[in-house]
Write a protein that holds these residues in place. Structure first.
Motif, PDB file in Angstrom:
ATOM      1  N   TYR A  99       0.806  -0.996   0.061  1.00 51.27           N
ATOM      2  CA  TYR A  99      -0.052  -0.103   0.045  1.00 51.27           C
ATOM      3  C   TYR A  99       0.773   1.239  -0.018  1.00 51.27           C
ATOM      4  CZ  TYR A  99      -4.050  -2.546   0.672  1.00 51.27           C
ATOM      5  OH  TYR A  99      -4.996  -3.725   0.557  1.00 51.27           O
ATOM      6  N   LYS A 100       2.127   0.934  -0.047  1.00 46.56           N
ATOM      7  CA  LYS A 100       3.180   2.293  -0.112  1.00 46.56           C
ATOM      8  C   LYS A 100       2.914   3.224   0.997  1.00 46.56           C
ATOM      9  CE  LYS A 100       3.553   2.161  -5.263  1.00 46.56           C
ATOM     10  NZ  LYS A 100       2.736   0.815  -5.476  1.00 46.56           N
ATOM     11  N   VAL A 101       2.766   2.592   2.291  1.00 45.26           N
ATOM     12  CA  VAL A 101       2.925   3.466   3.513  1.00 45.26           C
ATOM     13  C   VAL A 101       4.047   3.137   4.294  1.00 45.26           C
ATOM     14  CG1 VAL A 101       0.146   3.598   3.486  1.00 45.26           C
ATOM     15  CG2 VAL A 101       1.651   1.501   4.844  1.00 45.26           C
ATOM     16  N   ARG A 102       4.510   3.904   5.220  1.00 48.05           N
ATOM     17  CA  ARG A 102       5.779   3.858   5.860  1.00 48.05           C
ATOM     18  C   ARG A 102       5.700   2.508   6.766  1.00 48.05           C
ATOM     19  NH1 ARG A 102       7.743   9.566   8.309  1.00 48.05           N
ATOM     20  NH2 ARG A 102       8.407   7.993   9.914  1.00 48.05           N
ATOM     21  N   ALA A 103       6.527   1.747   6.823  1.00 53.24           N
ATOM     22  CA  ALA A 103       6.223   0.633   7.794  1.00 53.24           C
ATOM     23  C   ALA A 103       6.468   0.962   9.235  1.00 53.24           C
ATOM     24  CB  ALA A 103       7.300  -0.318   7.554  1.00 53.24           C
ATOM     25  N   ASP A 104       6.981   2.101   9.625  1.00 54.15           N
ATOM     26  CA  ASP A 104       7.024   2.381  11.208  1.00 54.15           C
ATOM     27  C   ASP A 104       5.805   3.007  11.423  1.00 54.15           C
ATOM     28  OD1 ASP A 104       7.903   4.444   9.265  1.00 54.15           O
ATOM     29  OD2 ASP A 104       8.459   5.647  10.932  1.00 54.15           O
ATOM     30  N   SER A 105       5.029   3.544  10.455  1.00 57.34           N
ATOM     31  CA  SER A 105       3.919   4.514  10.968  1.00 57.34           C
ATOM     32  C   SER A 105       2.868   3.112  10.963  1.00 57.34           C
ATOM     33  CB  SER A 105       3.479   5.268   9.756  1.00 57.34           C
ATOM     34  OG  SER A 105       4.322   6.498   9.527  1.00 57.34           O
ATOM     35  N   HIS A 117      17.705   8.054  25.584  1.00 58.72           N
ATOM     36  CA  HIS A 117      16.896   7.567  24.555  1.00 58.72           C
ATOM     37  C   HIS A 117      16.152   8.843  24.149  1.00 58.72           C
ATOM     38  CE1 HIS A 117      14.102   5.466  22.027  1.00 58.72           C
ATOM     39  NE2 HIS A 117      13.300   6.330  22.484  1.00 58.72           N
ATOM     40  N   PHE A 118      16.724   9.504  22.944  1.00 57.43           N
ATOM     41  CA  PHE A 118      16.294  10.738  22.345  1.00 57.43           C
ATOM     42  C   PHE A 118      15.269  10.577  21.071  1.00 57.43           C
ATOM     43  CE2 PHE A 118      17.184  14.219  19.363  1.00 57.43           C
ATOM     44  CZ  PHE A 118      16.489  15.379  20.274  1.00 57.43           C
ATOM     45  N   GLU A 119      14.352  11.258  20.965  1.00 54.66           N
ATOM     46  CA  GLU A 119      13.531  10.984  19.887  1.00 54.66           C
ATOM     47  C   GLU A 119      13.004  12.465  19.571  1.00 54.66           C
ATOM     48  OE1 GLU A 119       9.754   8.809  20.492  1.00 54.66           O
ATOM     49  OE2 GLU A 119      11.103   7.014  21.279  1.00 54.66           O
ATOM     50  N   VAL A 120      12.701  12.499  18.042  1.00 49.85           N
ATOM     51  CA  VAL A 120      11.962  13.720  17.254  1.00 49.85           C
ATOM     52  C   VAL A 120      10.932  13.104  16.937  1.00 49.85           C
ATOM     53  CG1 VAL A 120      12.338  15.534  15.582  1.00 49.85           C
ATOM     54  CG2 VAL A 120      14.259  15.019  17.204  1.00 49.85           C
ATOM     55  N   ASP A 137      13.501  10.467  12.019  1.00 48.80           N
ATOM     56  CA  ASP A 137      15.001  10.235  12.318  1.00 48.80           C
ATOM     57  C   ASP A 137      15.839  11.242  12.784  1.00 48.80           C
ATOM     58  OD1 ASP A 137      17.844   9.491  12.509  1.00 48.80           O
ATOM     59  OD2 ASP A 137      17.673   8.678  10.302  1.00 48.80           O
ATOM     60  N   PRO A 138      15.889  11.136  14.315  1.00 53.98           N
ATOM     61  CA  PRO A 138      16.739  12.320  15.098  1.00 53.98           C
ATOM     62  C   PRO A 138      17.792  12.683  14.343  1.00 53.98           C
ATOM     63  CG  PRO A 138      16.106  10.771  16.625  1.00 53.98           C
ATOM     64  CD  PRO A 138      16.107   9.989  15.126  1.00 53.98           C
ATOM     65  N   LYS A 139      18.712  11.966  13.505  1.00 54.04           N
ATOM     66  CA  LYS A 139      20.075  12.364  13.208  1.00 54.04           C
ATOM     67  C   LYS A 139      20.082  13.640  12.670  1.00 54.04           C
ATOM     68  CE  LYS A 139      23.904  10.488  10.405  1.00 54.04           C
ATOM     69  NZ  LYS A 139      24.159   9.126   9.470  1.00 54.04           N
ATOM     70  N   GLY A 140      19.004  13.910  11.634  1.00 57.43           N
ATOM     71  CA  GLY A 140      19.050  15.179  10.895  1.00 57.43           C
ATOM     72  C   GLY A 140      18.646  16.422  11.790  1.00 57.43           C
ATOM     73  N   TYR A 141      18.432  16.441  13.070  1.00 59.17           N
ATOM     74  CA  TYR A 141      18.068  17.416  13.832  1.00 59.17           C
ATOM     75  C   TYR A 141      19.451  17.701  14.797  1.00 59.17           C
ATOM     76  CZ  TYR A 141      13.297  16.780  12.134  1.00 59.17           C
ATOM     77  OH  TYR A 141      12.487  16.562  11.530  1.00 59.17           O
ATOM     78  N   LEU A 142      20.249  16.578  15.168  1.00 56.09           N
ATOM     79  CA  LEU A 142      21.270  16.818  15.935  1.00 56.09           C
ATOM     80  C   LEU A 142      22.380  17.569  15.413  1.00 56.09           C
ATOM     81  CD1 LEU A 142      21.136  13.260  17.292  1.00 56.09           C
ATOM     82  CD2 LEU A 142      20.375  15.209  18.734  1.00 56.09           C
ATOM     83  N   LYS A 143      22.710  18.865  16.127  1.00 59.36           N
ATOM     84  CA  LYS A 143      23.866  19.513  15.699  1.00 59.36           C
ATOM     85  C   LYS A 143      24.337  19.980  16.730  1.00 59.36           C
ATOM     86  CE  LYS A 143      25.062  23.339  12.441  1.00 59.36           C
ATOM     87  NZ  LYS A 143      24.524  24.275  11.559  1.00 59.36           N
ATOM     88  N   LYS A 144      25.874  19.715  17.200  1.00 63.48           N
ATOM     89  CA  LYS A 144      26.550  20.375  18.327  1.00 63.48           C
ATOM     90  C   LYS A 144      27.259  21.515  18.020  1.00 63.48           C
ATOM     91  CE  LYS A 144      28.045  20.138  22.515  1.00 63.48           C
ATOM     92  NZ  LYS A 144      27.059  20.714  23.358  1.00 63.48           N
ATOM     93  N   SER A 169      12.227   3.718  17.771  1.00 65.70           N
ATOM     94  CA  SER A 169      11.812   5.223  17.305  1.00 65.70           C
ATOM     95  C   SER A 169      12.562   6.331  17.707  1.00 65.70           C
ATOM     96  CB  SER A 169      10.294   5.304  18.080  1.00 65.70           C
ATOM     97  OG  SER A 169      10.238   5.295  19.501  1.00 65.70           O
ATOM     98  N   GLY A 170      13.805   6.100  18.236  1.00 61.25           N
ATOM     99  CA  GLY A 170      14.704   7.101  18.496  1.00 61.25           C
ATOM    100  C   GLY A 170      16.150   6.805  18.568  1.00 61.25           C
ATOM    101  N   ILE A 171      16.963   7.324  19.121  1.00 62.22           N
ATOM    102  CA  ILE A 171      18.267   7.073  19.108  1.00 62.22           C
ATOM    103  C   ILE A 171      19.074   7.170  20.587  1.00 62.22           C
ATOM    104  CG2 ILE A 171      19.107   9.403  18.814  1.00 62.22           C
ATOM    105  CD1 ILE A 171      21.307   8.753  17.198  1.00 62.22           C
ATOM    106  N   ASP A 172      19.921   6.097  20.810  1.00 58.88           N
ATOM    107  CA  ASP A 172      20.178   5.779  22.320  1.00 58.88           C
ATOM    108  C   ASP A 172      21.627   6.569  22.386  1.00 58.88           C
ATOM    109  OD1 ASP A 172      17.956   4.722  22.898  1.00 58.88           O
ATOM    110  OD2 ASP A 172      18.968   2.716  23.046  1.00 58.88           O
TER     111      ASP A 172
END
Length: 297
Positions: free
Chosen positions: A113-119, A275-278, A290-297, A193-196
């Motif tokens: 059905y072309k939907v996101r598997a995680d959703s 455990h961090f999520e966006v 995916d939190p990776k695109g929002y993390l910036k130090k 659903s997040g990043i550790d």
């Protein structure tokens, strides 16, 4: 059994018996796993049609499109009208109910059905092997052709410029990334659903951007959890904390102390971590990104 016939059959059972009675192992099927939302199949409502209502007005009331209601109510599928006094099944979102064919998995249904598997996974309460699933964002059609519903989450990528930062004072090693992973403790495949971010217990946890504290308490497998709502329909989550230093409704600035790293809840990584999520707001609720695109130090 054809796809269309299976959908009609399922919708007939939904209308006649209600969803709980048709779900196998209904006790487990109606329970959310860990910190997941209540399954969509457990959130159907019944609407009794009153004088003056139309299919369009009922759909608008529940923020649905008319074809969604038609698809869930077989009596409407042959040109019928919403008769006064009739009772309609109302799903929580636009979508269809689908039986997972024998020999297939719900991941294959997501691909079909072309939907996101995680959703699909989260909307169905993170059940590991559901036999009947609610497929969000798909329109029912009398000729068996399905199309995607217009969803706010499909309108475009959230404005990442409004959310950029790092929840720890120092850049940390990633213990477990976002996405499909193997649980190191059980060997089971699951959606993370997040990043550790690995850090010692007691390490300060800070807000990655300005916002309002929406939650600050214990929450199932998340353990001690802080949720911050940000502008642009974005949300950050800080879980498995040892302590919480903020309260609900509090306005925070980027870098403000939220709590400390801990091991509360049911951590998926063996080493202590944050455990961090966006998440982004959509018609399906707060959908994990995916939190990776929002993390910036």
């Amino acid at each position: 059994m054809t796809l269309l016939f299976r959908q009609l059959f399922l919708c007939s059972l939904v209308s006649a018996l209600g969803l709980v009675s048709i779900l196998p192992y209904s006790n487990s099927a109606n329970a959310a796993v860990g910190g997941c939302p209540i399954p969509a199949l457990s959130r159907f409502q019944r609407h009794k049609v009153v004088r003056g209502e139309t299919l369009e007005s009922i759909a608008q009331r529940y923020n649905l499109i008319p074809t969604t209601i038609i698809g869930m109510n077989p009596a409407l599928q042959n040109g019928g009208i919403a008769a006064v006094g009739s009772v309609l099944q109302i799903p929580p979102y636009n979508g269809i109910v689908v039986e997972v064919p024998r020999g297939e998995t719900w991941r294959q249904v997501a691909a079909q059905y072309k939907v996101r598997a995680d959703s699909l996974f989260e909307v169905n309460g993170c059940q590991p092997d559901p036999r009947i699933v609610f497929v969000p964002g798909v329109n029912w059609s009398p000729n068996g052709v399905v199309t995607k519903s217009p969803l706010p989450s499909d309108a475009g990528t959230p404005n990442r410029a409004s959310l950029s930062g790092y929840p720890l004072a120092q850049v940390a090693t990633v213990g477990l990334a976002y996405g499909w992973q193997i649980n190191p403790a059980t060997g089971e495949v699951f959606f993370h659903s997040g990043i550790d971010l690995l850090a010692p217990v007691g390490t300060n946890v800070q807000a990655i951007a300005p916002g309002t504290v929406a939650f600050a308490s214990d929450q199932g497998s998340y353990g001690k959890l802080v949720i911050i709502n940000h502008s642009g329909g974005l949300q950050s989550r800080y879980a498995q904390l040892d302590s919480i230093k903020v309260t609900v409704g509090q306005q925070v600035k980027k870098g403000d102390l939220l709590g400390t790293v801990g091991t509360s809840g049911k951590p998926s990584s063996i080493q202590s971590h944050l455990h961090f999520e966006v998440r982004s707001s959509s018609s399906l609720g707060w959908v994990a990104e995916d939190p990776k695109g929002y993390l910036k130090k």
